[in-house]
Design a protein around this motif. Structure first.
Motif, PDB file in Angstrom:
ATOM      1  N   ASP A  70     114.758  70.872 -89.182  1.00 15.83           N
ATOM      2  CA  ASP A  70     113.477  71.078 -88.500  1.00 15.83           C
ATOM      3  C   ASP A  70     112.888  72.469 -88.712  1.00 15.83           C
ATOM      4  OD1 ASP A  70     113.471  68.485 -87.434  1.00 15.83           O
ATOM      5  OD2 ASP A  70     114.726  69.113 -85.753  1.00 15.83           O
ATOM      6  N   SER A  71     113.482  73.255 -89.604  1.00 14.61           N
ATOM      7  CA  SER A  71     112.985  74.604 -89.878  1.00 14.61           C
ATOM      8  C   SER A  71     113.037  74.892 -91.377  1.00 14.61           C
ATOM      9  CB  SER A  71     113.832  75.662 -89.153  1.00 14.61           C
ATOM     10  OG  SER A  71     113.714  75.523 -87.761  1.00 14.61           O
ATOM     11  N   SER A  72     112.101  75.709 -91.821  1.00 12.01           N
ATOM     12  CA  SER A  72     112.086  76.186 -93.202  1.00 12.01           C
ATOM     13  C   SER A  72     111.667  77.641 -93.203  1.00 12.01           C
ATOM     14  CB  SER A  72     111.100  75.393 -94.061  1.00 12.01           C
ATOM     15  OG  SER A  72     111.489  74.049 -94.168  1.00 12.01           O
ATOM     16  N   ILE A  73     112.354  78.440 -94.001  1.00 14.02           N
ATOM     17  CA  ILE A  73     111.973  79.838 -94.184  1.00 14.02           C
ATOM     18  C   ILE A  73     111.662  80.033 -95.667  1.00 14.02           C
ATOM     19  CG2 ILE A  73     112.665  82.253 -94.002  1.00 14.02           C
ATOM     20  CD1 ILE A  73     114.630  81.495 -91.857  1.00 14.02           C
ATOM     21  N   PHE A  74     110.530  80.668 -95.912  1.00 13.35           N
ATOM     22  CA  PHE A  74     110.096  80.941 -97.277  1.00 13.35           C
ATOM     23  C   PHE A  74     109.870  82.437 -97.452  1.00 13.35           C
ATOM     24  CE2 PHE A  74     108.662  76.670 -96.271  1.00 13.35           C
ATOM     25  CZ  PHE A  74     109.057  75.939 -97.378  1.00 13.35           C
ATOM     26  N   ILE A  75     110.102  82.912 -98.667  1.00 16.14           N
ATOM     27  CA  ILE A  75     109.844  84.292 -99.041  1.00 16.14           C
ATOM     28  C   ILE A  75     108.682  84.298-100.032  1.00 16.14           C
ATOM     29  CG2 ILE A  75     110.781  86.380-100.127  1.00 16.14           C
ATOM     30  CD1 ILE A  75     112.344  85.653 -97.619  1.00 16.14           C
ATOM     31  N   LEU A  76     107.669  85.109 -99.756  1.00 15.67           N
ATOM     32  CA  LEU A  76     106.573  85.296-100.695  1.00 15.67           C
ATOM     33  C   LEU A  76     106.931  86.474-101.592  1.00 15.67           C
ATOM     34  CD1 LEU A  76     103.608  84.510-101.526  1.00 15.67           C
ATOM     35  CD2 LEU A  76     102.916  86.479-100.127  1.00 15.67           C
ATOM     36  N   THR A  77     106.887  86.241-102.897  1.00 18.31           N
ATOM     37  CA  THR A  77     107.116  87.334-103.837  1.00 18.31           C
ATOM     38  C   THR A  77     105.827  87.596-104.610  1.00 18.31           C
ATOM     39  OG1 THR A  77     107.939  85.855-105.586  1.00 18.31           O
ATOM     40  CG2 THR A  77     109.580  86.830-104.108  1.00 18.31           C
ATOM     41  N   ILE A  78     105.632  88.874-104.910  1.00 22.91           N
ATOM     42  CA  ILE A  78     104.512  89.299-105.748  1.00 22.91           C
ATOM     43  C   ILE A  78     105.136  89.992-106.949  1.00 22.91           C
ATOM     44  CG2 ILE A  78     102.463  90.750-105.918  1.00 22.91           C
ATOM     45  CD1 ILE A  78     102.179  90.468-102.865  1.00 22.91           C
ATOM     46  N   ASN A  79     104.883  89.433-108.106  1.00 25.08           N
ATOM     47  CA  ASN A  79     105.517  89.950-109.333  1.00 25.08           C
ATOM     48  C   ASN A  79     107.022  90.093-109.135  1.00 25.08           C
ATOM     49  OD1 ASN A  79     102.940  90.087-110.499  1.00 25.08           O
ATOM     50  ND2 ASN A  79     102.634  92.151-109.714  1.00 25.08           N
ATOM     51  N   LYS A  80     107.622  89.053-108.547  1.00 19.45           N
ATOM     52  CA  LYS A  80     109.076  88.931-108.330  1.00 19.45           C
ATOM     53  C   LYS A  80     109.632  89.836-107.226  1.00 19.45           C
ATOM     54  CE  LYS A  80     109.639  86.189-111.990  1.00 19.45           C
ATOM     55  NZ  LYS A  80     109.698  84.780-111.827  1.00 19.45           N
ATOM     56  N   MET A  81     108.783  90.630-106.557  1.00 16.04           N
ATOM     57  CA  MET A  81     109.233  91.511-105.478  1.00 16.04           C
ATOM     58  C   MET A  81     108.912  90.882-104.123  1.00 16.04           C
ATOM     59  SD  MET A  81     110.644  94.007-107.025  1.00 16.04           S
ATOM     60  CE  MET A  81     110.926  95.042-105.622  1.00 16.04           C
ATOM     61  N   PRO A  82     109.880  90.815-103.188  1.00 13.47           N
ATOM     62  CA  PRO A  82     109.632  90.231-101.872  1.00 13.47           C
ATOM     63  C   PRO A  82     108.523  90.974-101.126  1.00 13.47           C
ATOM     64  CG  PRO A  82     111.979  90.615-102.216  1.00 13.47           C
ATOM     65  CD  PRO A  82     111.256  91.296-103.341  1.00 13.47           C
ATOM     66  N   ALA A  83     107.570  90.214-100.589  1.00 14.19           N
ATOM     67  CA  ALA A  83     106.427  90.809 -99.896  1.00 14.19           C
ATOM     68  C   ALA A  83     106.320  90.359 -98.447  1.00 14.19           C
ATOM     69  CB  ALA A  83     105.139  90.468-100.636  1.00 14.19           C
ATOM     70  N   GLY A  84     106.959  89.253 -98.085  1.00 16.45           N
ATOM     71  CA  GLY A  84     106.878  88.760 -96.712  1.00 16.45           C
ATOM     72  C   GLY A  84     107.609  87.444 -96.578  1.00 16.45           C
ATOM     73  N   GLN A  85     107.696  87.007 -95.321  1.00 16.99           N
ATOM     74  CA  GLN A  85     108.375  85.740 -95.040  1.00 16.99           C
ATOM     75  C   GLN A  85     107.559  84.932 -94.047  1.00 16.99           C
ATOM     76  OE1 GLN A  85     109.993  84.618 -91.975  1.00 16.99           O
ATOM     77  NE2 GLN A  85     109.206  86.382 -90.860  1.00 16.99           N
ATOM     78  N   ILE A  86     107.707  83.616 -94.135  1.00 20.32           N
ATOM     79  CA  ILE A  86     107.083  82.703 -93.182  1.00 20.32           C
ATOM     80  C   ILE A  86     108.115  81.656 -92.780  1.00 20.32           C
ATOM     81  CG2 ILE A  86     106.107  81.230 -94.996  1.00 20.32           C
ATOM     82  CD1 ILE A  86     103.685  80.803 -93.054  1.00 20.32           C
ATOM     83  N   ARG A  87     108.137  81.364 -91.493  1.00 22.28           N
ATOM     84  CA  ARG A  87     109.043  80.338 -90.990  1.00 22.28           C
ATOM     85  C   ARG A  87     108.207  79.240 -90.348  1.00 22.28           C
ATOM     86  NH1 ARG A  87     111.995  82.630 -86.745  1.00 22.28           N
ATOM     87  NH2 ARG A  87     111.385  81.143 -85.181  1.00 22.28           N
ATOM     88  N   LEU A  88     108.593  78.003 -90.620  1.00 23.41           N
ATOM     89  CA  LEU A  88     107.953  76.819 -90.052  1.00 23.41           C
ATOM     90  C   LEU A  88     109.002  76.076 -89.245  1.00 23.41           C
ATOM     91  CD1 LEU A  88     106.289  75.682 -93.386  1.00 23.41           C
ATOM     92  CD2 LEU A  88     105.139  76.866 -91.513  1.00 23.41           C
ATOM     93  N   ASP A  89     108.725  75.885 -87.960  1.00 20.97           N
ATOM     94  CA  ASP A  89     109.648  75.169 -87.074  1.00 20.97           C
ATOM     95  C   ASP A  89     108.949  73.944 -86.522  1.00 20.97           C
ATOM     96  OD1 ASP A  89     111.899  77.054 -87.070  1.00 20.97           O
ATOM     97  OD2 ASP A  89     110.502  78.409 -86.055  1.00 20.97           O
ATOM     98  N   LYS A  90     109.568  72.790 -86.710  1.00 13.03           N
ATOM     99  CA  LYS A  90     109.013  71.530 -86.204  1.00 13.03           C
ATOM    100  C   LYS A  90     109.401  71.368 -84.745  1.00 13.03           C
ATOM    101  CE  LYS A  90     108.784  66.634 -87.548  1.00 13.03           C
ATOM    102  NZ  LYS A  90     107.641  66.423 -86.745  1.00 13.03           N
ATOM    103  N   ASN A  91     108.424  70.923 -83.940  1.00 13.47           N
ATOM    104  CA  ASN A  91     108.713  70.552 -82.553  1.00 13.47           C
ATOM    105  C   ASN A  91     107.932  69.287 -82.233  1.00 13.47           C
ATOM    106  OD1 ASN A  91     106.056  71.256 -81.789  1.00 13.47           O
ATOM    107  ND2 ASN A  91     106.645  73.347 -81.308  1.00 13.47           N
ATOM    108  N   ALA A  92     107.963  68.866 -80.998  1.00 13.24           N
ATOM    109  CA  ALA A  92     107.336  67.594 -80.605  1.00 13.24           C
ATOM    110  C   ALA A  92     105.824  67.588 -80.834  1.00 13.24           C
ATOM    111  CB  ALA A  92     107.650  67.294 -79.147  1.00 13.24           C
ATOM    112  N   LYS A  93     105.187  68.754 -80.813  1.00 13.39           N
ATOM    113  CA  LYS A  93     103.732  68.827 -80.944  1.00 13.39           C
ATOM    114  C   LYS A  93     103.252  69.043 -82.373  1.00 13.39           C
ATOM    115  CE  LYS A  93     103.004  70.577 -76.310  1.00 13.39           C
ATOM    116  NZ  LYS A  93     102.452  71.651 -75.483  1.00 13.39           N
ATOM    117  N   GLY A  94     104.147  69.455 -83.260  1.00  9.14           N
ATOM    118  CA  GLY A  94     103.748  69.742 -84.635  1.00  9.14           C
ATOM    119  C   GLY A  94     104.644  70.806 -85.238  1.00  9.14           C
ATOM    120  N   TRP A  95     104.023  71.813 -85.819  1.00  8.26           N
ATOM    121  CA  TRP A  95     104.749  72.885 -86.504  1.00  8.26           C
ATOM    122  C   TRP A  95     104.348  74.228 -85.926  1.00  8.26           C
ATOM    123  CZ3 TRP A  95     108.419  71.785 -90.142  1.00  8.26           C
ATOM    124  CH2 TRP A  95     108.440  70.462 -90.585  1.00  8.26           C
TER     125      TRP A  95
END
Length: 149
Positions: A52-77
């Protein structure tokens, strides 16, 4: 500029720990307490392998620039994200969320933002999220945003 959003791996544990304990990230977090390494490792392993969760890393020219997490619950994400200190003020948050919500299969997308976090408020509003409600509790103030998908 080469942008890539990739799934986080166990190798990203320290990177995400460092981002999570950044002073500005803690100030804008729902829970503002510092995170211990032990607690982070336990949490990270649990989240990384949760269906029910996903974590992604955004890279710019192969260098980590940030992260986003998506968590599913009863109402959505529910979205949480952070941008590397060196990348702030460059529109990375908008790119990160845009790419992140591409991974939401269906359902509404929610974000909870501190009222004083003007940068995140601007990002969500520019991306077409609607302000659902504003809540105050003691000295804390939060805005809930929603994007219907």
């Amino acid at each position: 500029m080469n942008l890539e959003l990739r799934k986080a791996t166990l190798n990203d544990c320290k990177l995400i720990f460092d981002w999570a304990n950044d002073k500005d990230v803690r100030n804008n977090a729902i829970n503002q307490n510092a995170i211990t390494w032990e607690d982070h490792c336990t949490w990270f392993s649990k989240i990384l392998f949760s269906p029910d969760s996903s974590i992604f890393i955004l890279t710019i020219n192969k260098m980590p620039a940030g992260q986003i997490r998506l968590d599913k619950n009863a109402k959505g994400w529910f979205i949480t994200y952070s941008v590397d200190k060196a990348q702030r003020g460059k529109g990375i948050g908008k790119m990160l969320i845009t790419k992140g919500i591409e991974h939401v299969p269906n359902g509404d997308i929610f974000a909870l933002v501190r009222c004083e976090n003007i940068a995140s408020i601007k990002v969500f509003e520019r991306l077409g999220f609607d302000k659902l409600k504003e809540e105050k509790s003691g000295t804390d103030c939060f805005i809930t945003y929603i994007k219907r998908k």
